[in-house]
Design a protein around this motif. Structure first.
Motif, mmCIF file in Angstrom:
data_model
loop_
_atom_site.group_PDB
_atom_site.id
_atom_site.type_symbol
_atom_site.label_atom_id
_atom_site.label_comp_id
_atom_site.label_asym_id
_atom_site.label_seq_id
_atom_site.Cartn_x
_atom_site.Cartn_y
_atom_site.Cartn_z
ATOM 1 N N PRO A 102 0.908 -1.228 -0.036
ATOM 2 C CA PRO A 102 0.034 0.090 -0.028
ATOM 3 C C PRO A 102 0.831 1.218 -0.151
ATOM 4 O O PRO A 102 0.147 2.379 -0.167
ATOM 5 N N ALA A 103 2.173 1.118 0.250
ATOM 6 C CA ALA A 103 2.988 2.427 0.112
ATOM 7 C C ALA A 103 3.686 2.679 -1.415
ATOM 8 O O ALA A 103 4.363 3.519 -1.480
ATOM 9 N N ASP B 271 -7.489 -0.390 9.936
ATOM 10 C CA ASP B 271 -7.423 0.706 8.880
ATOM 11 C C ASP B 271 -6.344 0.571 8.132
ATOM 12 O O ASP B 271 -5.225 0.706 8.730
ATOM 13 N N LEU C 254 1.031 3.347 7.671
ATOM 14 C CA LEU C 254 1.569 4.766 8.641
ATOM 15 C C LEU C 254 2.476 4.106 9.968
ATOM 16 O O LEU C 254 3.208 4.899 10.204
ATOM 17 N N THR D 265 -4.927 2.292 6.069
ATOM 18 C CA THR D 265 -3.888 3.701 6.121
ATOM 19 C C THR D 265 -3.149 3.879 7.557
ATOM 20 O O THR D 265 -1.919 3.802 7.633
ATOM 21 N N GLU D 266 -3.688 3.402 8.643
ATOM 22 C CA GLU D 266 -3.149 3.498 9.911
ATOM 23 C C GLU D 266 -2.138 2.417 9.899
ATOM 24 O O GLU D 266 -1.114 2.645 10.675
#
Ligand SMILES: [Zn+2]
Length: 282
Positions: free
Chosen positions: A140-141, A258, A264, A260-261
């Motif tokens: 996802p990055a 999540d 990150l 994104t979380e």
């Protein structure tokens, strides 16, 4: 198998009937474009190559439209170019002895649209038929939005079938961005030293991409060698080629996480590591 697009392509290199061909899958890669599989998931291909008990299946979700073209492909229409790319992907599947090669022929726009249910539905169908032990996705990055789109649609599909399909590991792999920045403890280390001749051939068959001036063949091999060399500053390298991956297994199993979380948090661990090292020698 029936998919949403009439132009979807289902290819079985050894000619087995489609249902039996996909049912033998143990390692499954779901990627955005033709040639992504060979760059990101050679680990899975190599694990299965020449074996009767392990089988690799590759899925390309988009139709390869809009790709750059030059030389003998310079005046090809978008339609002709899509046909070239489907054929190149079949060549790779043959060289890599894949169980099957599926090309779903969605547009990039469809893949990136979170409301597009057809993409998720086709992916669910594949996951149920293949019931893989290992899954390879874009991470996802990644900096290509279509790659991230395919990953998000696949995570949705994995979550929808999580009661019936329980892969041991879901890897987020490298294409448009390395994962060297991740802390070593967070990295999934994929040894890809086996059969460099096959690894080279797999990326090499994508002539329409490589002859356009982008040396994906050299860059892919170079990244793997660099990772193996720079992974540990001491000791000799047991592997001469490595890929790194992000562990996405928790995201597939737990719909409350999540995405994104989750990603990150890995970035924050990298930030903390840089901060600690610089501060320690100030
Ligand atoms: Zn791609």
């Amino acid at each position: 198998m029936q998919f949403h697009k009439s132009t979807a392509d289902f290819f079985v290199p050894d000619g087995l009937a489609p249902a039996a061909a996909i049912a033998r899958t143990t390692h499954l890669c779901l990627s955005a474009h033709q040639d992504d599989i060979e760059i990101m998931a050679y680990h899975g291909v190599a694990e299965c190559f020449g074996r009767q008990d392990k089988w690799f299946t590759g899925v390309v979700v988009t139709n390869g439209a809009g790709s750059p073209r030059s030389g003998i492909y310079g005046d090809y229409t978008d339609q002709q170019m899509q046909q070239v790319r489907v054929l190149e992907q079949r060549k790779a599947a043959y060289v890599g002895e894949y169980a099957c090669q599926i090309q779903l022929a969605f547009t990039s726009g469809e893949v990136k649209n979170p409301k597009e249910t057809a993409v998720v539905s086709d992916l669910e169908k594949i996951l149920l038929a293949a019931n893989p032990e290992y899954v390879y996705l874009h991470n996802p990055a990644d900096k290509h939005d279509t790659h991230v789109g395919v990953t998000m649609r696949t995570i949705a599909a994995l979550r929808n079938v999580r009661d019936r399909v329980k892969p041991k590991k879901v890897y987020g792999c490298e294409v448009w961005r390395d994962l060297d920045w991740m802390l070593d403890d967070d990295k999934q280390i994929l040894g890809v030293s086996a059969r460099p001749n096959i690894a080279a051939a797999l990326v090499g068959v994508f002539d329409s991409q490589v002859s356009g001036g982008k040396r994906y063949d050299l860059a892919t091999a170079g990244r793997r060698v660099a990772h193996a060399t720079y992974y540990a500053s001491h000791g000799t390298d047991q592997e001469t080629a490595l890929n790194f991956a992000m562990d996405l297994t928790p995201l597939a199993q737990d719909p409350s996480l999540d995405v994104t979380e989750y990603v990150l948090a890995l970035v924050d661990r990298f930030r903390g590591d840089v901060q600690r090292r610089v501060n320690s020698v100030l």
